[in-house]
Design a protein around this motif. Structure first.
Motif, PDB file in Angstrom:
ATOM      1  N   GLU A 313     -25.007  15.634   5.588  1.00 47.69           N
ATOM      2  CA  GLU A 313     -23.674  15.354   5.043  1.00 47.69           C
ATOM      3  C   GLU A 313     -22.641  16.368   5.537  1.00 47.69           C
ATOM      4  O   GLU A 313     -21.433  16.171   5.357  1.00 47.69           O
ATOM      5  CB  GLU A 313     -23.717  15.336   3.512  1.00 47.69           C
ATOM      6  N   ARG A 314     -23.107  17.454   6.191  1.00 49.26           N
ATOM      7  CA  ARG A 314     -22.195  18.480   6.708  1.00 49.26           C
ATOM      8  C   ARG A 314     -21.883  18.310   8.192  1.00 49.26           C
ATOM      9  O   ARG A 314     -21.173  19.125   8.766  1.00 49.26           O
ATOM     10  CB  ARG A 314     -22.803  19.864   6.473  1.00 49.26           C
ATOM     11  N   GLY A 315     -22.448  17.298   8.852  1.00 51.37           N
ATOM     12  CA  GLY A 315     -22.142  17.103  10.255  1.00 51.37           C
ATOM     13  C   GLY A 315     -23.336  17.307  11.163  1.00 51.37           C
ATOM     14  O   GLY A 315     -24.497  17.304  10.726  1.00 51.37           O
ATOM     15  N   ALA A 316     -23.047  17.511  12.460  1.00 50.85           N
ATOM     16  CA  ALA A 316     -24.101  17.565  13.487  1.00 50.85           C
ATOM     17  C   ALA A 316     -25.093  18.694  13.226  1.00 50.85           C
ATOM     18  O   ALA A 316     -26.308  18.516  13.356  1.00 50.85           O
ATOM     19  CB  ALA A 316     -23.470  17.703  14.866  1.00 50.85           C
ATOM     20  N   ASP A 317     -24.599  19.879  12.890  1.00 47.30           N
ATOM     21  CA  ASP A 317     -25.514  21.002  12.637  1.00 47.30           C
ATOM     22  C   ASP A 317     -26.426  20.693  11.460  1.00 47.30           C
ATOM     23  O   ASP A 317     -27.625  20.999  11.480  1.00 47.30           O
ATOM     24  CB  ASP A 317     -24.714  22.277  12.369  1.00 47.30           C
ATOM     25  N   ARG A 319     -27.366  17.720  10.507  1.00 47.04           N
ATOM     26  CA  ARG A 319     -28.363  16.708  10.901  1.00 47.04           C
ATOM     27  C   ARG A 319     -29.548  17.368  11.597  1.00 47.04           C
ATOM     28  O   ARG A 319     -30.689  16.953  11.404  1.00 47.04           O
ATOM     29  CB  ARG A 319     -27.718  15.665  11.808  1.00 47.04           C
ATOM     30  N   GLY A 320     -29.259  18.382  12.393  1.00 49.67           N
ATOM     31  CA  GLY A 320     -30.359  19.104  13.033  1.00 49.67           C
ATOM     32  C   GLY A 320     -31.251  19.783  12.014  1.00 49.67           C
ATOM     33  O   GLY A 320     -32.485  19.748  12.131  1.00 49.67           O
ATOM     34  N   LEU A 321     -30.651  20.406  11.003  1.00 54.28           N
ATOM     35  CA  LEU A 321     -31.447  21.038   9.948  1.00 54.28           C
ATOM     36  C   LEU A 321     -32.261  19.995   9.191  1.00 54.28           C
ATOM     37  O   LEU A 321     -33.414  20.251   8.811  1.00 54.28           O
ATOM     38  CB  LEU A 321     -30.523  21.775   8.980  1.00 54.28           C
ATOM     39  N   GLN A 322     -31.677  18.828   8.983  1.00 54.71           N
ATOM     40  CA  GLN A 322     -32.368  17.768   8.242  1.00 54.71           C
ATOM     41  C   GLN A 322     -33.577  17.272   9.019  1.00 54.71           C
ATOM     42  O   GLN A 322     -34.658  17.070   8.452  1.00 54.71           O
ATOM     43  CB  GLN A 322     -31.387  16.636   7.965  1.00 54.71           C
ATOM     44  N   ARG A 323     -33.427  17.058  10.310  1.00 55.55           N
ATOM     45  CA  ARG A 323     -34.563  16.615  11.122  1.00 55.55           C
ATOM     46  C   ARG A 323     -35.677  17.668  11.117  1.00 55.55           C
ATOM     47  O   ARG A 323     -36.860  17.327  11.046  1.00 55.55           O
ATOM     48  CB  ARG A 323     -34.106  16.336  12.558  1.00 55.55           C
ATOM     49  N   GLU A 324     -35.299  18.930  11.193  1.00 53.48           N
ATOM     50  CA  GLU A 324     -36.304  19.985  11.181  1.00 53.48           C
ATOM     51  C   GLU A 324     -36.999  20.054   9.826  1.00 53.48           C
ATOM     52  O   GLU A 324     -38.208  20.312   9.748  1.00 53.48           O
ATOM     53  CB  GLU A 324     -35.649  21.328  11.507  1.00 53.48           C
ATOM     54  N   LEU A 325     -36.263  19.816   8.753  1.00 56.00           N
ATOM     55  CA  LEU A 325     -36.860  19.785   7.419  1.00 56.00           C
ATOM     56  C   LEU A 325     -37.926  18.706   7.328  1.00 56.00           C
ATOM     57  O   LEU A 325     -39.041  18.949   6.832  1.00 56.00           O
ATOM     58  CB  LEU A 325     -35.767  19.547   6.383  1.00 56.00           C
ATOM     59  N   VAL A 326     -37.612  17.504   7.801  1.00 53.04           N
ATOM     60  CA  VAL A 326     -38.575  16.405   7.754  1.00 53.04           C
ATOM     61  C   VAL A 326     -39.783  16.718   8.625  1.00 53.04           C
ATOM     62  O   VAL A 326     -40.935  16.508   8.225  1.00 53.04           O
ATOM     63  CB  VAL A 326     -37.906  15.084   8.191  1.00 53.04           C
ATOM     64  N   GLY A 338     -34.933  13.159  -0.530  1.00 52.08           N
ATOM     65  CA  GLY A 338     -33.772  13.992  -0.260  1.00 52.08           C
ATOM     66  C   GLY A 338     -33.602  14.168   1.236  1.00 52.08           C
ATOM     67  O   GLY A 338     -34.076  13.351   2.030  1.00 52.08           O
ATOM     68  N   PRO A 339     -32.931  15.283   1.622  1.00 52.87           N
ATOM     69  CA  PRO A 339     -32.323  16.312   0.768  1.00 52.87           C
ATOM     70  C   PRO A 339     -31.066  15.786   0.091  1.00 52.87           C
ATOM     71  O   PRO A 339     -30.712  14.622   0.237  1.00 52.87           O
ATOM     72  CB  PRO A 339     -32.002  17.424   1.767  1.00 52.87           C
ATOM     73  N   ASN A 340     -30.418  16.693  -0.658  1.00 51.13           N
ATOM     74  CA  ASN A 340     -29.205  16.318  -1.382  1.00 51.13           C
ATOM     75  C   ASN A 340     -29.513  15.217  -2.380  1.00 51.13           C
ATOM     76  O   ASN A 340     -28.695  14.333  -2.620  1.00 51.13           O
ATOM     77  CB  ASN A 340     -28.114  15.869  -0.403  1.00 51.13           C
ATOM     78  N   ALA A 341     -30.721  15.260  -2.962  1.00 46.56           N
ATOM     79  CA  ALA A 341     -31.170  14.222  -3.882  1.00 46.56           C
ATOM     80  C   ALA A 341     -30.745  14.542  -5.307  1.00 46.56           C
ATOM     81  O   ALA A 341     -30.574  15.709  -5.680  1.00 46.56           O
ATOM     82  CB  ALA A 341     -32.686  14.068  -3.819  1.00 46.56           C
ATOM     83  N   PHE A 342     -30.601  13.501  -6.113  1.00 53.88           N
ATOM     84  CA  PHE A 342     -30.327  13.653  -7.540  1.00 53.88           C
ATOM     85  C   PHE A 342     -31.621  13.831  -8.319  1.00 53.88           C
ATOM     86  O   PHE A 342     -31.639  14.446  -9.378  1.00 53.88           O
ATOM     87  CB  PHE A 342     -29.564  12.429  -8.042  1.00 53.88           C
ATOM     88  N   PRO A 461     -21.872   9.697   5.197  1.00 50.60           N
ATOM     89  CA  PRO A 461     -22.284  11.059   5.564  1.00 50.60           C
ATOM     90  C   PRO A 461     -23.686  11.358   5.060  1.00 50.60           C
ATOM     91  O   PRO A 461     -24.033  11.055   3.921  1.00 50.60           O
ATOM     92  CB  PRO A 461     -21.243  11.940   4.865  1.00 50.60           C
ATOM     93  N   GLY A 462     -24.495  11.923   5.934  1.00 47.28           N
ATOM     94  CA  GLY A 462     -25.852  12.284   5.563  1.00 47.28           C
ATOM     95  C   GLY A 462     -26.903  11.281   5.963  1.00 47.28           C
ATOM     96  O   GLY A 462     -28.080  11.585   5.967  1.00 47.28           O
ATOM     97  N   HIS A 463     -26.499  10.053   6.318  1.00 49.82           N
ATOM     98  CA  HIS A 463     -27.462   9.007   6.653  1.00 49.82           C
ATOM     99  C   HIS A 463     -27.589   8.912   8.165  1.00 49.82           C
ATOM    100  O   HIS A 463     -26.813   8.231   8.828  1.00 49.82           O
ATOM    101  CB  HIS A 463     -27.032   7.668   6.064  1.00 49.82           C
ATOM    102  N   ALA A 464     -28.571   9.602   8.702  1.00 47.53           N
ATOM    103  CA  ALA A 464     -28.754   9.650  10.153  1.00 47.53           C
ATOM    104  C   ALA A 464     -29.669   8.519  10.592  1.00 47.53           C
ATOM    105  O   ALA A 464     -30.812   8.728  10.984  1.00 47.53           O
ATOM    106  CB  ALA A 464     -29.338  11.005  10.560  1.00 47.53           C
TER     107      ALA A 464
END
Length: 991
Positions: A313-317, A319-326, A338-342, A461-464
């Motif tokens: 949801e914060r942009g390209a950087d 998205r990179g962190l999100q892919r690495e998290l998964v 998640g991330p950014n889950a309720f 935002p956040g949905h890659a």
């Protein structure tokens, strides 16, 4: 037998073979090619395999691998010799290898199309479906490399491996030779192998969600030392819900002497906990999440809920962190919400999990809820709570980096505690899979969807995920084809959900309307007509009607075989002093409960206006015990929706909001005049009961109530359409066999191959008129020929060849199909008329070189229609139909179906446009040949389904006459087919 290694040249590392998969128990693992860097991993893996498993692999005692073995098993050319490994935490848990062989079993290269295959799975991981997943992936690799068969030698005692081959669904042959079982598998996918693959996928993915929703222990990582903050809030909500498992608070900043926090054990790291934690809720800043994930993975955590923000949801950087998290989580075998889950909620009595930011856990009920938005999730939880409706489960997926709506459908399909699945979606990562899963789930329980971000053309935002270019109207039509109830707003979702969860499905569109207000009854009647229902004239009980009158009228309507559903309308009673009575609501609710409990199984809804006490009576749950069974009716051959078992809910229910009530409230006696006071007490809550057995009569559930007639009617109309779909889905459509007699699939394939080879271009090429006619002709679609007319003499010659009468029309792109601009002249009966028309055309619109005029023989008069097929990389092939011109182009009156279509799909397609009456004799016109039109749709569907290289077809116009039809224009585009992600081996998406 182990073939000797060949010295064939190595190929580049095939990274597209890498895949994350869900195993049978719901854990994840990674499949990848084995490389030369894996020598130590291979040796370590082999040391952990039992002597028995080694014996089964090598047919002899084989305690350790020699250096030569290690070299052979880690050096591959990725063509004739391939090895794949399954890894968790970076370490091997299983391997598979194939070696290409010739017909004598010796090492070979292409064009040899057989390979010997062998598996080895670590004993601790046997029974998790590792070998089955490896077989799917190594078979796909082999097909890519031109291998068509696998040969395997298996010892008779190795029953597990024999079962893996036997259950795969491939065509196979088996023989017993030299003390071993010799198996040969044809690797061409079959209907059985695809069904096996999808069945395994469903069970594994459902299990992965079930592990997240039913953990035996939960650790909240990032719990603050002082009240407040996200982590502390999640822990507080977890404890307030009465979670039945073990809970832990984790924060590396805790003081060493801190033993407990909020009554649960407090630890600085997961390693200090003396048991394995099943679920971890991570609520730390994004830069600390990788450390927390690693700690979870190293200590055997099964799943993660990441509420931390700061990702895609914060942009390209981000998205990179999100892919690495998964990637990091899956490497340890964990799935992520998640991330950014309720957060997530499970109201099952033996779980009572509220690992979310929702301050109050919803009541227990029969509705499952998935949302991709925390804000929408809050709104839905609040709305359902106000309505007194309970949930079975809730997932708010945030950025939806891993667990998605597809996973939720897999879980809901087999969850016995869920009768209705509600989904708020903002993106569809895999539309093909979604429609497949939705169709299967909708066949047994309703699926209600709200699709956000419908018209933006981009993902939130956040949905890659890949962006589909399919128009929203097409998406809606495809959902309807799959049995999905698509609504526009979350309010409509709740309206439909509470009706479907608490009421039987209607057996038809006939609606009885009764109440004490003639005006409200007429509003309801009009709303029914607007929604395509068949209402009976409203029954006016008059404003003097008592609750007993309502009970008697409702009982009579439920017993009436000429109605399928009942809507009750009610306004306040007015006392003798002119004031509205205040104590009538619960008495009326009790009267309605009694009538429904004793009547036939038909859906009932209430429309009420400002009745004192009714809102509270409708909102308050009374009993969840199984009431007396009502008689089933032969008019509804499909399984009915089970009923809501919601426990007592909060009574907050302002009168401007819709509410509902359990049908089994206490049968309070009704008085001739509703008493003002005292108010009857609400019926007490009863213990939870088990779900009804399959095929048992439905239990009476809550009666949904609405503050407006339009909302009640719209919810009922959705239930009627869904029930009709269920009845039709029980007997699937088919493709008529006689089509095969006039289809030349091989000839079409050769034609397509030659045209693509003649002009190699990854973007494809547009076929000329004659080429398109030839290709379509292979599938029995006859396109009326056209002849070029570059000058008047050529036009006359063309007409003489085709025969009068003829049409003269331009084919310039800006004038194509624009008769309104004068670019088409019809019914030219002789040479003079043709020459005059030619002169008028060029005088009006331009030179022949600009207009590109053609001559075509006239077709019989009829209705002009347009038929199209196109390929969307995400959703697949879509077949579309509409009337040519303004109806489809200006008004968007076009219907769509996913390919392949059946005879039923084709019939529904032409009848689902708003202008369909034109085809069936509107205003006294002769009906056209819709049977010929349906056959054309079936043939075009077959063409694009058989040949994915046909990425676009437009037949315009198709003139449908009372007898037969004529295709006057055709445009066909060929291109290399887009990759399909739904036919290969199972794999989790990587966005």
């Amino acid at each position: 037998m182990e073939p000797k290694p060949e010295q064939s040249p190595p190929h580049a590392y095939p990274d597209h073979w890498e895949a994350d998969v869900v195993l049978r128990d719901g854990g994840t693992a990674r499949i990848r090619p084995i490389t030369t860097d894996d020598a130590e991993r291979l040796v370590s893996f082999y040391e952990q395999v039992s002597d028995e498993s080694k014996y089964y692999r090598f047919f002899a005692p084989y305690p350790r691998l020699s250096d030569r073995d290690v070299h052979r098993f880690t050096h591959h050319d990725y063509v004739d010799r391939v090895g794949l490994a399954v890894t968790i935490g970076g370490e091997f848990i299983g391997t598979v290898r194939y070696d290409r062989i010739d017909d004598r079993g010796r090492p070979a290269s292409a064009p040899a199309d057989e390979a010997e295959v062998a598996f080895l799975v670590q004993d601790a991981h046997q029974g998790r479906g590792v070998a089955s997943a490896l077989l799917e992936h190594i078979a796909a690799v082999a097909r890519e490399r031109g291998i068509r068969r696998f040969a395997a030698e298996v010892l008779p005692a190795n029953n597990k491996m024999i079962k893996v081959f036997r259950d795969a669904g491939y065509t196979q042959r088996r023989s017993f030779e030299d003390g071993s079982v010799h198996l040969t598998l044809d690797l061409e996918p079959t209907e059985e192998s695809l069904a096996v693959q999808r069945g395994r996928e469903q069970r594994a993915e459902a299990r992965s969600v079930q592990r997240l929703l039913a953990p035996g222990s939960v650790a909240v990582i990032g719990v603050g030392r002082t009240p407040g903050g996200v982590g502390r809030t999640v822990l507080r909500n977890l404890l307030a819900a009465g979670y039945t498992g073990r809970a832990y608070a984790v924060n590396h900043a805790f003081d060493e002497g801190l033993a407990t926090l909020d009554g649960v054990p407090a630890h600085r790291t997961l390693g200090e906990i003396d048991e394995r934690v099943d679920l971890a809720v991570i609520a730390v800043p994004a830069h600390q999440v990788p450390e927390a994930v690693a700690d979870c993975g190293e200590h055997g955590v099964q799943g993660l809920v990441v509420v931390s923000a700061g990702y895609a949801e914060r942009g390209a950087d981000g998205r990179g962190l999100q892919r690495e998290l998964v990637r990091q989580a899956r490497s340890y075998g964990m799935r992520i919400i998640g991330p950014n889950a309720f957060g997530i909620i499970n109201t099952a009595e033996n779980i009572r999990l509220n690992a979310s930011l929702a301050p109050e856990s919803p009541a227990r009920g029969r509705i499952g809820l998935f949302t991709q938005s925390g804000a929408i999730g809050i709104a839905l939880l609040s709305g359902l709570h106000r309505r007194g409706a309970g949930l079975s489960s809730f997932i708010s997926a945030g950025n939806r980096a891993d667990v998605s709506g597809n996973d939720f459908l897999q879980y809901s399909f087999e969850d016995p505690d869920t009768d209705v699945a509600l989904l708020y979606l903002e993106s569809l990562g895999n539309p093909r899979k979604f429609t497949r899963l939705a169709r299967r789930t909708a066949a047994v329980k309703p699926v209600v969807v709200v699709k956000g971000a419908r018209h933006s053309g981009t993902n939130p935002p956040g949905h890659a995920v890949p962006v589909s270019r399919i128009p929203d109207a097409t998406v809606s039509a495809l959902m309807r084809q799959a049995g999905v109830i698509r609504v526009d707003t979350v309010t409509e979702m709740v309206d439909a959900g509470i009706l479907l969860a608490g009421q039987p499905l209607p057996s038809g569109p006939r609606v009885a309307i009764l109440g004490n207000s003639e005006s409200l009854g007429l509003l309801t009647y009009d709303a029914c007509l607007a929604e395509g229902l068949r209402p009976r004239p409203p029954i006016d009980l008059t404003t003097a009607a008592s609750p007993q009158d309502f009970r008697d009228a409702l009982a009579e309507a439920l017993a009436d075989a000429t109605c399928d559903a009942v809507i009750v309308t009610a306004i306040p009673w007015v006392g003798e002093d002119g004031e509205a009575e205040t104590g009538d609501g619960q008495v009326l609710a009790a009267a309605l409960h009694t009538a429904v409990a004793e009547g036939s199984a038909k859906p009932v809804a209430v429309v009420h206006v400002e009745i004192g006490g009714l809102a509270e009576a409708l909102a308050a749950a009374s009993s969840t015990a199984a009431p007396r069974q009502r008689p089933t009716t032969a008019r509804t051959p499909l399984p009915e929706a089970a009923t809501d078992r919601t426990a007592a809910a909060d009574r907050q229910a302002p009168t401007d909001r819709a509410t509902d009530t359990d049908r089994t409230a206490a049968n309070a006696p009704a008085s001739p005049r509703p008493p003002a006071a005292p108010r009857p007490p609400a019926a007490p809550a009863a213990p939870e009961t088990a779900s009804p057995a399959p095929g048992a009569p439905p239990r009476p559930g809550r009666i949904p109530a609405y503050p407006a007639a339009e909302r009640a009617v719209r919810a009922l109309a959705e239930a009627v359409k869904y029930a009709q779909w269920r009845r039709q889905a029980a007997v699937p459509g088919k493709v008529p066999e006689h089509l095969d007699e006039t289809i030349d699939e091989a000839g079409a394939a050769a034609l397509i191959e030659s045209r693509l080879a003649a002009a190699p271009d990854p973007r494809g090429r547009q076929l000329g008129h004659d080429e398109a006619r030839e290709l379509l002709g292979r599938y029995g679609v006859d396109v009326r020929p056209t002849l070029p007319a570059p000058d008047p003499d050529a036009a006359v010659a063309a007409a003489a060849r085709l025969g009068y009468p003829v049409a003269l029309k331009t084919t310039a792109p800006h004038l194509r199909h624009r008769a309104d601009l004068g670019g088409v002249r019809l019914d030219l009966t002789d040479e003079d008329a043709l020459r005059r028309a030619y002169g008028d055309l060029t005088d009006l619109l331009g030179k022949p070189a600009e207009l590109l005029p053609v001559v075509q023989a006239m077709a019989p008069r009829g209705v002009d229609t347009v038929v199209r097929a196109s390929i969307d990389a995400a959703a697949g092939a879509v077949l579309s139909f509409g009337l040519a011109g303004a109806p489809s182009e200006l008004l968007g009156d076009t219907a769509h179906r996913l390919v392949p279509v059946t005879d039923r799909d084709a019939a529904e397609l032409i009848r689902s446009i708003r202008a369909a009456p034109v085809l069936f004799g509107w205003r006294g016109a002769a009906p056209v040949d819709t049977a010929a039109l349906e056959e054309l749709l079936l043939r075009l569907s077959r063409l694009v389904d058989d040949h994915p290289e046909v990425v676009s077809v437009a037949l315009e116009p198709v003139v449908v006459a009372p007898q037969g039809l004529t295709v006057l224009g055709a445009a066909v585009r060929l291109a290399p087919p887009p990759a399909r992600n739904d036919l290969g081996p199972r794999r989790l998406p990587n966005y």
